[in-house]
Design an enzyme around this catalytic site. Structure first.
Site, short mmCIF file in Angstrom:
data_model
loop_
_atom_site.label_atom_id
_atom_site.label_comp_id
_atom_site.label_asym_id
_atom_site.label_seq_id
_atom_site.Cartn_x
_atom_site.Cartn_y
_atom_site.Cartn_z
N GLY A 1 0.83 -1.20 0.00
CA GLY A 1 0.00 0.00 0.00
C GLY A 1 0.86 1.24 0.00
O GLY A 1 2.05 1.17 0.32
N GLN B 1 2.85 10.03 1.85
CA GLN B 1 4.19 9.43 1.90
C GLN B 1 5.10 9.89 0.77
O GLN B 1 6.32 9.77 0.86
CB GLN B 1 4.09 7.89 1.85
N CYS C 1 6.01 -0.42 7.26
CA CYS C 1 5.64 0.80 6.53
C CYS C 1 6.81 1.22 5.66
O CYS C 1 7.96 1.21 6.13
CB CYS C 1 5.28 1.90 7.52
N LEU C 2 6.53 1.60 4.44
CA LEU C 2 7.59 2.03 3.54
C LEU C 2 8.26 3.31 4.05
O LEU C 2 9.38 3.62 3.64
CB LEU C 2 7.03 2.24 2.12
N HIS D 1 -4.32 1.49 7.98
CA HIS D 1 -2.96 2.04 7.97
C HIS D 1 -2.86 3.21 6.97
O HIS D 1 -2.30 4.26 7.28
CB HIS D 1 -2.01 0.89 7.62
N GLU D 2 -3.44 3.03 5.77
CA GLU D 2 -3.35 4.07 4.74
C GLU D 2 -4.21 5.29 5.10
O GLU D 2 -3.80 6.43 4.87
CB GLU D 2 -3.76 3.53 3.36
N HIS E 1 -2.32 7.45 7.40
CA HIS E 1 -1.32 8.29 6.71
C HIS E 1 -1.95 9.60 6.21
O HIS E 1 -1.32 10.65 6.25
CB HIS E 1 -0.75 7.56 5.50
O1 GNR Z 1 3.97 -2.73 2.72
C1 GNR Z 1 3.24 -2.55 3.71
N1 GNR Z 1 2.88 -3.63 4.45
C2 GNR Z 1 1.91 -3.59 5.45
C3 GNR Z 1 1.80 -4.69 6.30
C4 GNR Z 1 0.84 -4.70 7.28
C5 GNR Z 1 -0.01 -3.65 7.44
C6 GNR Z 1 0.10 -2.53 6.62
C7 GNR Z 1 1.05 -2.51 5.63
S1 GNR Z 1 1.16 -1.13 4.58
C8 GNR Z 1 2.83 -1.19 4.09
C9 GNR Z 1 3.10 -0.18 2.99
C10 GNR Z 1 2.93 1.22 3.54
O2 GNR Z 1 3.75 1.79 4.20
N2 GNR Z 1 1.79 1.81 3.32
O3 GNR Z 1 1.55 3.02 3.82
NI NI Z 2 2.76 3.10 5.65
#
Ligand code: GNR
Ligand code: NI
Length: 169
Positions: free
Chosen positions: A46, A51, A92-93, A134-135, A138
């Site tokens: 995601g 980001q 998270c990236l 999670h997104e 952000h």
């Molecule tokens: O790559 C991602 N893996 C992930 C694993 C578990 C819950 C959420 C994520 S999102 C993350 C990519 C990212 O940073 N998205 O904002």
């Molecule tokens: Ni993230």
């Protein structure tokens, strides 16, 4: 298509709040395509526009192993379907190399505009449900490390600042 730079914690720009997209036009579609390319290269599932320092409420997600199910969620808003709390490891990236358990709602319903600008509704649990939460975080300047202990967050922060210093040398 273009690969965009991903901001890394503790960059203060990750705390910015994104604004709703008024009209889904070619510029937004181009942004979504660039975000997908960036996400695939970084091997994430995601990516939220904040980001890549774009303050629009745009999210891309692809949970498929072979990059065949790209999803574009514009102006996503979720409601809780099951308020049972489940925990699972997240990464998270913008927090590269760190994985910690995070508590999320078990099941959500998310309303959003797709890349054609059509209203869509989706129910999600498991990894997809956690990823959408999670997104959406952000887009409001919230990171998964905000859901872990202060001690762990400070630990991660110190390691990343150190790593960024040695990279900059
Ligand atoms: O790559 C991602 N893996 C992930 C694993 C578990 C819950 C959420 C994520 S999102 C993350 C990519 C990212 O940073 N998205 O904002
Ligand atoms: Ni993230």
């Amino acid at each position: 298509m273009a690969v965009l730079d991903i901001l890394h914690f503790p960059d203060p720009r990750l705390r910015n709040k994104a604004k709703p997209v008024k009209r889904v036009n070619d510029r937004i579609r181009q942004l979504a395509d660039d975000m997908l390319e960036t996400m695939y290269l970084a091997k994430g599932i995601g990516l939220a526009a904040v980001q890549v320092n774009v303050l629009k409420r745009v999210v891309v997600i692809d949970l498929s192993p072979n990059a065949t199910q790209p999803r574009v969620l514009i102006n996503p808003v979720y409601t809780v379907v099951s308020d049972k709390i489940v925990g699972a490891d997240e990464g998270c990236l913008s927090v590269p190399g760190f994985y910690e358990p995070v508590s999320r709602f078990e099941r959500i319903q998310v309303e959003f505009l797709d890349r054609q600008g059509n209203q869509q509704v989706l129910e999600a649990d498991g990894l997809l449900g956690a990823c959408i939460q999670h997104e959406c975080d952000h887009l409001d300047g919230i990171l998964f490390v905000d859901h872990v202990s202060n001690l762990k967050r400070q630990f991660i922060r110190r390691k990343l600042v150190k790593r960024q210093r040695t990279r900059a040398e």
